[in-house]
Structure formats: structure tokens, C-alpha cells
Design an enzyme around this catalytic site. Structure first.
Site, PDB file in Angstrom:
ATOM      1  N   CYS A   1       7.876  -1.081  11.861  1.00 40.44           N
ATOM      2  CA  CYS A   1       8.398   0.088  11.153  1.00 40.44           C
ATOM      3  C   CYS A   1       9.768   0.392  11.727  1.00 40.44           C
ATOM      4  CB  CYS A   1       7.473   1.292  11.316  1.00 40.44           C
ATOM      5  SG  CYS A   1       8.133   2.756  10.467  1.00 40.44           S
TER       6      CYS A   1
ATOM      7  N   HIS B   1       1.675   2.023  -1.669  1.00 42.01           N
ATOM      8  CA  HIS B   1       2.225   1.141  -0.625  1.00 42.01           C
ATOM      9  C   HIS B   1       2.259   1.943   0.672  1.00 42.01           C
ATOM     10  CE1 HIS B   1       5.303  -2.050   0.589  1.00 42.01           C
ATOM     11  NE2 HIS B   1       5.461  -1.144   1.531  1.00 42.01           N
TER      12      HIS B   1
ATOM     13  N   ARG C   1       7.971 -10.697   2.057  1.00 42.44           N
ATOM     14  CA  ARG C   1       9.197  -9.929   1.757  1.00 42.44           C
ATOM     15  C   ARG C   1       9.296  -8.713   2.679  1.00 42.44           C
ATOM     16  NH1 ARG C   1      11.235  -5.041   0.782  1.00 42.44           N
ATOM     17  NH2 ARG C   1       9.408  -4.518  -0.449  1.00 42.44           N
ATOM     18  N   ASP C   2       8.454  -7.728   2.461  1.00 42.02           N
ATOM     19  CA  ASP C   2       8.556  -6.480   3.219  1.00 42.02           C
ATOM     20  C   ASP C   2       8.250  -6.718   4.696  1.00 42.02           C
ATOM     21  OD1 ASP C   2       8.975  -3.808   3.593  1.00 42.02           O
ATOM     22  OD2 ASP C   2       6.998  -3.189   2.925  1.00 42.02           O
TER      23      ASP C   2
ATOM     24  N   HIS D   1       2.033   2.563   4.852  1.00 45.89           N
ATOM     25  CA  HIS D   1       2.361   2.017   6.169  1.00 45.89           C
ATOM     26  C   HIS D   1       1.390   2.606   7.189  1.00 45.89           C
ATOM     27  CE1 HIS D   1       6.633   0.219   5.734  1.00 45.89           C
ATOM     28  NE2 HIS D   1       5.933   0.043   4.627  1.00 45.89           N
TER      29      HIS D   1
ATOM     30  N   ASN E   1       3.552  -2.150   7.668  1.00 41.59           N
ATOM     31  CA  ASN E   1       2.745  -2.096   6.450  1.00 41.59           C
ATOM     32  C   ASN E   1       1.254  -2.074   6.764  1.00 41.59           C
ATOM     33  OD1 ASN E   1       4.791  -2.497   4.237  1.00 41.59           O
ATOM     34  ND2 ASN E   1       5.269  -4.237   5.571  1.00 41.59           N
TER      35      ASN E   1
HETATM   36 MG    MG Z   1       6.520  -1.551   3.374  1.00 37.59          MG
END
Ligand code: MG
Length: 317
Positions: free
Chosen positions: A239, A206, A14-15, A208, A249
Site C-alpha cells: 500500500c 476493490h 497490474r495493481d 485493500h 490489495n
Molecule cells: Mg488496488
């Protein structure tokens, strides 16, 4: 007491894929997620039921969610921004939801064209339908440690948003360092405050790795007793607020290597994650940023060179 075991949510599908430029065929996403399932994750965030115009990469959310091979016991999470997204998610059989709000007004408006209050209304409408169905809901708060538009974010501001998100009745709140600016002292400072609001098990982190500090930030979280971390296989995702090629991430491989070194249980097979990363790297068209992936995983011994006739060694630093 030191943390013995953590729960990882793999967010690559997803991300990660959401932020990739390449068009990934549905069947490639499905096979990728199946490889991640095989790697042993207990939680995988597989897709996002956002409007296809807003995030074209996730237009096949229904097909992806229906087609993946669901292993019993694995929680397959889908991101749902509003009641319309929830209807689609319910139709596809989703039971684990993620939703998001921002810590700053500027980011909320830029990201989803909604004020924080409006996004909380959307979230409330989703949770009100989800809870009676027994669905699990995790809520992201983005730009907790810094905002691309407003710069540093006051802890009090994060706490106000988090308080309101918990009031909605979500199971956990995940704090996102969306632009990858946090350092361990920021993690300690923010969590010292927020842990007064809810106990450690209600928070996820979460991170990065935009500036290479994500693993150090995990250490800071572990020191505070936090046990829930998101990561993305290979560091997939880039990013969007940094230059091309910048890390996105926190990479799952890097997180696993750290946890293994600390003897903290996580239930995930590093080689299995790397197999998934090797598969997806062909589809995304650029190298992955995970240091551990680039290094080939765990260290392996190699055959020592035979003595050179000159009597000199390799002379490497
Ligand atoms: Mg993320």
C-alpha cells in the site's frame, strides 16, 4: 436471496506488480499471468497502458499482453488512462478495458495530475472509441471510502462521480478502497446509497487489506447482494500510502477461503493461485501478506505427536 456465485477479477499482475519496488522481467510477468490463467480465473487484469514515465513498472505492457497464453473465454483486462493508451492497447489486441477516476479532487491531481473533470474527459474519449468496437469497459473510482489527502469522503461526492462515469456508457463501476480504511458499516452505508443509482450487477468492489478488514468488507458486500470482487494473488501490491510491508490489495487466497467456507462458487483453484504466488514471491523480494498463503492454504491434518514420557501435552493456547 443469498449470493450463490461471484466473479473475481485477479488484479495481481497490474495493481499488484505496479506497486512493487522490484524490477520484474517481462518473461516473469508473462509466466505469472499464465499460472493465474491455469488457476481458473475468468478475469485477469494483466497490465496498464499508462505512460512509461508515469509508471515505469508497466513500460512493457505491449510485450506482456502479446506474450501471455490467452485461454479462450478468459477476459484479459488492461488499464487504459487516455486515448494514447487506448491506441497502444488496441495495437496489442486488448478488448477488455479498465479506466480510472478518483472520488476526490486532491487524489485525482496527486495520482494522475488531472482534475476529476479532466479525467472524465479522458475517460469519455476512451469509451467513445471503445464502445463502437464492442469493447467491454470497467471503470474504477478510487478513494471511495477515504482519501489520504482529504480524509473521509461523502457518499454524495462518490455518487456524483459514479453518475457521470455511468453516463459515459461503461459496463460496470468498481469502487476502490484505495487506502484500506473501510469497515463493513461503511460498505453498507455507501452501497445503500449507490444501489439507488444502478443495480448490484453494475458494481464491483476493490478492497485493500491495509488494516485487515478486507474480508469483512467482502462479507458486507455479499450481504447486499454484490457479486463482483477484485483481489490480488498473495495480497501482492503493498500500500503506497501506508508504511513499508503494509498489506495492499485484498489477497485472492483469503477471498477464496472465505467464499469456499460460505459455499459460494467462484471457479478458481486455491492451490493454483498459491502456485502463482509461490512463483512471484521469488521475484518481488519480500514475503506476501495473504494470511491463507502464509498458513499454507487449507488446513491439513498432521501426525499427532506420540505421548511424551512426562505425560504432559503441548500446552498450546
Ligand atoms: Mg488496488
Amino acid at each position: 436471496m443469498a449470493v450463490q456465485e461471484v466473479r473475481i477479477v485477479e488484479v495481481g499482475p497490474r495493481d499488484g506488480l505496479q506497486n512493487e519496488a522490484a524490477e520484474i522481467p517481462t518473461e516473469v510477468k508473462v509466466h505469472y499471468i499464465d499460472l493465474l490463467t491455469a488457476a481458473g480465473f475468468g478475469w485477469i487484469e494483466v497490465t496498464s497502458f499508462v505512460h512509461p514515465r508515469a509508471v515505469p513498472r508497466m513500460a512493457d505492457a505491449d510485450a506482456v499482453f502479446r506474450s501471455i497464453h490467452k485461454k479462450p473465454g478468459v477476459r484479459y483486462v488492461a488499464l487504459v488512462p487516455n486515448p494514447r493508451g487506448l491506441d497502444r492497447a488496441l495495437g496489442a489486441g486488448v478488448t477488455y478495458l479498465a479506466l480510472f477516476v478518483a472520488a476526490t479532487e486532491s487524489f485525482s491531481r496527486a495520482n494522475i495530475n488531472r482534475a476529476i473533470d479532466q479525467s472524465l474527459d479522458d475517460a469519455r474519449a476512451v469509451v467513445e472509441q471503445a464502445r463502437p468496437r464492442g469493447m467491454n469497459v470497467r471503470a474504477y473510482i478510487s478513494v471511495v471510502f477515504g482519501c489520504p489527502y482529504e480524509g473521509p469522503v461523502a457518499v454524495a461526492q462518490v455518487r456524483r462521480v459514479a453518475e457521470r462515469v455511468f453516463e459515459l456508457g461503461v459496463d460496470e463501476v468498481v469502487l476502490g478502497d484505495t487506502i484500506g480504511v473501510a469497515t463493513p458499516s461503511d460498505v453498507s452505508r455507501v452501497m445503500d446509497d449507490l444501489l439507488q443509482l444502478a443495480p448490484v450487477e453494475r458494481w464491483g468492489l476493490h478492497f485493500h487489506d491495509t488494516r485487515g478488514i478486507a474480508v469483512a468488507n467482502v462479507m458486507a458486500g455479499l450481504d447486499l447482494g454484490l457479486t463482483k470482487f477484485d483481489s490480488s494473488a498473495g495480497g501482492l501490491g503493498g500500500c503506497p500510502f501506508a508504511g513499508p510491508g503494509a498489506a495492499g490489495n485484498l489477497a485472492t487466497e483469503d477471498l477464496l477461503y472465505l467464499l469456499d467456507g460460505l459455499h459460494i462458487r467462484h471457479g478458481v483453484d486455491l492451490d493454483g493461485v498459491m502456485a502463482a504466488s509461490r512463483y512471484i514471491v521469488n521475484a518481488i523480494g519480500h514475503p506476501l501478506t495473504s494470511k491463507v498463503f502464509q498458513a499454507g492454504g487449507r488446513p491439513r491434518t498432521i501426525t499427532a505427536p506420540s505421548p511424551s514420557p512426562s505425560g504432559r501435552g503441548l500446552i498450546k493456547g
